[in-house]
Write an enzyme that holds these catalytic residues in place. Structure first.
Site, PDB file in Angstrom:
ATOM      1  N   ASN D  27       0.453   4.538  -7.157  1.00  0.00           N
ATOM      2  CA  ASN D  27       1.672   5.046  -7.761  1.00  0.00           C
ATOM      3  C   ASN D  27       2.083   4.160  -8.911  1.00  0.00           C
ATOM      4  OD1 ASN D  27       3.140   2.859  -6.160  1.00  0.00           O
ATOM      5  ND2 ASN D  27       2.446   4.194  -4.503  1.00  0.00           N
ATOM      6  N   SER D  43       5.835  11.216  -3.208  1.00  0.00           N
ATOM      7  CA  SER D  43       4.922  10.808  -2.135  1.00  0.00           C
ATOM      8  C   SER D  43       3.906  11.902  -1.822  1.00  0.00           C
ATOM      9  CB  SER D  43       5.741  10.507  -0.869  1.00  0.00           C
ATOM     10  OG  SER D  43       4.907  10.117   0.192  1.00  0.00           O
ATOM     11  N   GLY D  44       2.635  11.531  -1.782  1.00  0.00           N
ATOM     12  CA  GLY D  44       1.598  12.427  -1.268  1.00  0.00           C
ATOM     13  C   GLY D  44       1.348  13.690  -2.072  1.00  0.00           C
ATOM     14  N   ASP D  74       6.178   3.749  -1.251  1.00  0.00           N
ATOM     15  CA  ASP D  74       6.255   2.360  -1.705  1.00  0.00           C
ATOM     16  C   ASP D  74       7.468   2.084  -2.595  1.00  0.00           C
ATOM     17  OD1 ASP D  74       3.825   1.353  -0.489  1.00  0.00           O
ATOM     18  OD2 ASP D  74       2.738   2.608  -1.904  1.00  0.00           O
ATOM     19  N   HIS D  93       0.851   0.394  -8.413  1.00  0.00           N
ATOM     20  CA  HIS D  93       0.195  -0.006  -7.161  1.00  0.00           C
ATOM     21  C   HIS D  93      -1.045   0.847  -6.973  1.00  0.00           C
ATOM     22  CE1 HIS D  93      -0.729  -0.912  -3.080  1.00  0.00           C
ATOM     23  NE2 HIS D  93      -0.291   0.228  -2.590  1.00  0.00           N
ATOM     24  N   HIS D  95      -5.116   1.044  -4.696  1.00  0.00           N
ATOM     25  CA  HIS D  95      -6.046   0.489  -3.711  1.00  0.00           C
ATOM     26  C   HIS D  95      -7.415   0.363  -4.385  1.00  0.00           C
ATOM     27  CE1 HIS D  95      -3.677   1.206   0.189  1.00  0.00           C
ATOM     28  NE2 HIS D  95      -2.866   1.509  -0.799  1.00  0.00           N
ATOM     29  N   ASP D 118      -7.478 -13.923 -20.630  1.00  0.00           N
ATOM     30  CA  ASP D 118      -6.815 -13.177 -21.701  1.00  0.00           C
ATOM     31  C   ASP D 118      -5.557 -12.461 -21.215  1.00  0.00           C
ATOM     32  OD1 ASP D 118      -8.414 -13.802 -23.868  1.00  0.00           O
ATOM     33  OD2 ASP D 118      -9.770 -12.111 -23.592  1.00  0.00           O
ATOM     34  N   HIS D 167      -3.718  -5.454   1.977  1.00  0.00           N
ATOM     35  CA  HIS D 167      -3.202  -4.193   1.481  1.00  0.00           C
ATOM     36  C   HIS D 167      -3.857  -3.858   0.132  1.00  0.00           C
ATOM     37  CE1 HIS D 167       0.559  -1.442   1.016  1.00  0.00           C
ATOM     38  NE2 HIS D 167      -0.452  -0.986   0.353  1.00  0.00           N
ATOM     39  N   TYR D 224      -4.126 -12.597 -31.859  1.00  0.00           N
ATOM     40  CA  TYR D 224      -4.953 -11.419 -31.588  1.00  0.00           C
ATOM     41  C   TYR D 224      -4.223 -10.144 -31.990  1.00  0.00           C
ATOM     42  CZ  TYR D 224      -7.831  -8.143 -28.943  1.00  0.00           C
ATOM     43  OH  TYR D 224      -8.648  -7.110 -28.568  1.00  0.00           O
TER      44      TYR D 224
END
Lengths: 233, 233, 233, 233
Positions: D27, D43-44, D74, D93, D95, D118, D167, D224
């Site tokens: 998310n 959610s979902g 979350d 976030h 996984h 960097d 997690h 840069y």
């Protein structure tokens, strides 16, 4: 039956799309519990050209009821699992790379984090070897038996998958789509667990954290998603 | 010849599509056994622009019979294998990542599960080093010789591939398409075996399980697929 | 200059297409030796929208001759290499995953097979650490210096790449396209070498085999490809 | 708000496009600091069909201000981080595989080269385990607390990400897009670090080199890119 066939075809195609299956190395099935009929992929037919009419319908004694092709050679395993696990509605078998590596290693896949714990409660078990007798006899049926025997004391709704030793994963769910979803989850957590233990061979996960995540998505207290729903698969 | 050329072109393109070949790092050939003529990829020509007219036709003495381009530099290896293994109809050579890693490691690829056992009976052998004399002479021909010598006592129909030490895999089959298929299978089982032994260095597979799977797909008792067919490749 | 700019743009885009560069993590340049002018990617500009007009032209003293954008921050390294290696026509820098891992490991990339030996004679060297003084001063220029110093006794035509310690690979060639090609080769052989040593930590390659392959593609006796050509890059 | 919603939707879609998120495993959010409102993924909900109208707007007390769907589970973690790190404008976030493996290994991700340096100054820290009390209570809020507590003495502008033990990663930035960018960087450097330590378990990076690279892109002396800009995220 038409609707179930569509679901089974779509689950088979999802396996290819998600990179879990090369060539004909996998199969998905679904069951109509009321009629006691299983729909499954035919044996050795390429996915690209597969249509709902190629799918095979069998009863729970393994008799073909509909379809002109041979069913998947793994059909007796699917039927055995539908009999042993009366709550499931779909089954998937793949040779996906990382899950198969764990199966070949003969190791239960440990739960090392929340990605795993969101879908599988505790380790994904690996079966025993088949005995010489089982191998000599009805082999594919025997695979179903070693899975069922490995699940003695385990709830297939909380552990929706298994590693068949030296072979590969089977996963299941309330529907064929969910079985395919679990096949993808299993492959991803199998890869993560492989990497985790390479980084830290003594890595482990706190049981309380596992429980917290699993029950966030499963059971009556689930809070994840858009509605209170039965998410036990 | 037109039909064989199409098959050889398609097998070459399949290698790229399956991610087994970058740039010009591979080649596929086919043989017309009746006429004793081999069709092979030209040397160093990009796959994207290759047509059937770019393919080269040679006799079994290595004389170019048709085609305006130089044949693959590995042609003498292909011709040697067609002579040593009279049952095969197509050959593929790649530098696919995991199979090449096993070749560079100088290790036979062990059979650790049914994915392997469905196609290869026992380990995929790794050849010996070439001698100084072989390297100095007709190198590509010598590669064919070390392969043939490594297959002393092995049936190329049951072990449709080899790892050439410090080089990479060759696979074969009844047709160019099947040789390409075996190249993909070899790469996948090479990856699985790598992962398996990282998870459990003492992993192994039961010989009886290997046999059960191999003969499910090969030989007179084969039960896999849609018809009784010769699947010995 | 237009032609060189096209080549440099195409080499930059090839890096993205081949999966060697994410975001702006790389750069390709080319040199017009007659005019002593270098064409290079601008700094921090996304590849998707880059055109030939975004490229920057500099002389060998680092003065911008053409272009409205800042040149790549690695420009002083490129210019240094063009001065140190008068035979090269193009340079590429990436942070490709496996080559960078070897650079971070501070290890020369060993030659373990023919895939490597076809393009690089012997190990791909890893540079020393930069000194505190080099880091404090003109850092990007100093990177060019540690590379040149590491190549004392090495022929950049036979070893068309280097690993800059804790940083990543630079490769070069007769043209920008060939430099990009070598960047891909380096990444692939870096992956193969990683896997090989995981399978067999004492794996090695016979020097005579390395030589046989290298000189099949390079130097006056080259037999690979469609014509006798200078393939020393 | 419309503009922020577009940015948040785009950041969520970038996670899928970059291969960091399967299904609903991630998310992204953004904050309007003036109005004190957070926009976050529901959610979902599958990414493919998500529109700006599906996004949920909440105040910093977690009250839904706009939107008909449940916010990401979350959300309390995101809100906690916005409160703890007042300089950040977006959070992501995932996984993603390698970053999650390091989180599961319970190890800080070490800085082993310039790709890491960097963007992240020093290691990307891994949090402690949550206590039994934290797990039993408002779990997602407690995740925000262990992150904030782990950052005691660290500057979130210089270390724009964290590994939550067992997690997965959270990353942040000045905008949702930059948070997503950092999620990709973190995944890539996590993969590189894994490979590096497999090749050389004692690999390390010189602090002076890390500093040189970090401050080339961050702070008042940054050189840069195309203009002097605040790049501290």
């Amino acid at each position: 039956m038409k609707e179930l066939k569509k679901q089974v075809l779509e689950a088979n195609l999802a396996l290819v799309r998600e990179g879990l299956v090369f060539y004909t190395w996998g199969n998905a099935s679904g069951i109509d519990r009321e009629r006691g009929l299983v729909v499954i992929k035919p044996s050795g037919v390429p996915y690209e050209s597969m249509t709902v009419d190629d799918l095979v319908v069998l009863d729970l004694d393994g008799r073909v009821v509909e379809g002109r092709l041979n069913p998947s050679s793994d059909t007796p395993t699917h039927i055995g699992l539908y009999k042993s696990f009366p709550g499931i509605g779909g089954i998937v078998h793949t040779h996906s790379t990382y899950a198969t590596a764990w199966a070949q290693a003969g190791r239960d896949l440990p739960c090392l984090g929340t990605t795993h714990a969101d879908y599988f409660r505790g380790p994904v078990p690996c079966t025993d070897n088949l005995t010489a007798g089982q191998l000599a006899g009805d082999y594919e049926k025997a695979v179903g038996e070693v899975i069922a025997s490995r699940f003695s004391g385990l709830d297939p709704a909380f552990t929706p998958g298994v590693l068949v030793r030296n072979h590969g994963p089977f996963t299941w769910g309330a529907t064929p789509a969910q079985a395919a979803y679990h096949a993808k989850v299993l492959e991803e957590v199998a890869k993560m667990a492989f990497l985790t233990l390479q980084i830290n061979p003594s890595a482990a996960c706190d049981q309380a954290l596992e429980d917290r995540h699993f029950f966030r998505k499963h059971g009556p207290g689930a809070t994840y998603g858009q509605k209170k729903q039965q998410q036990d698969f």
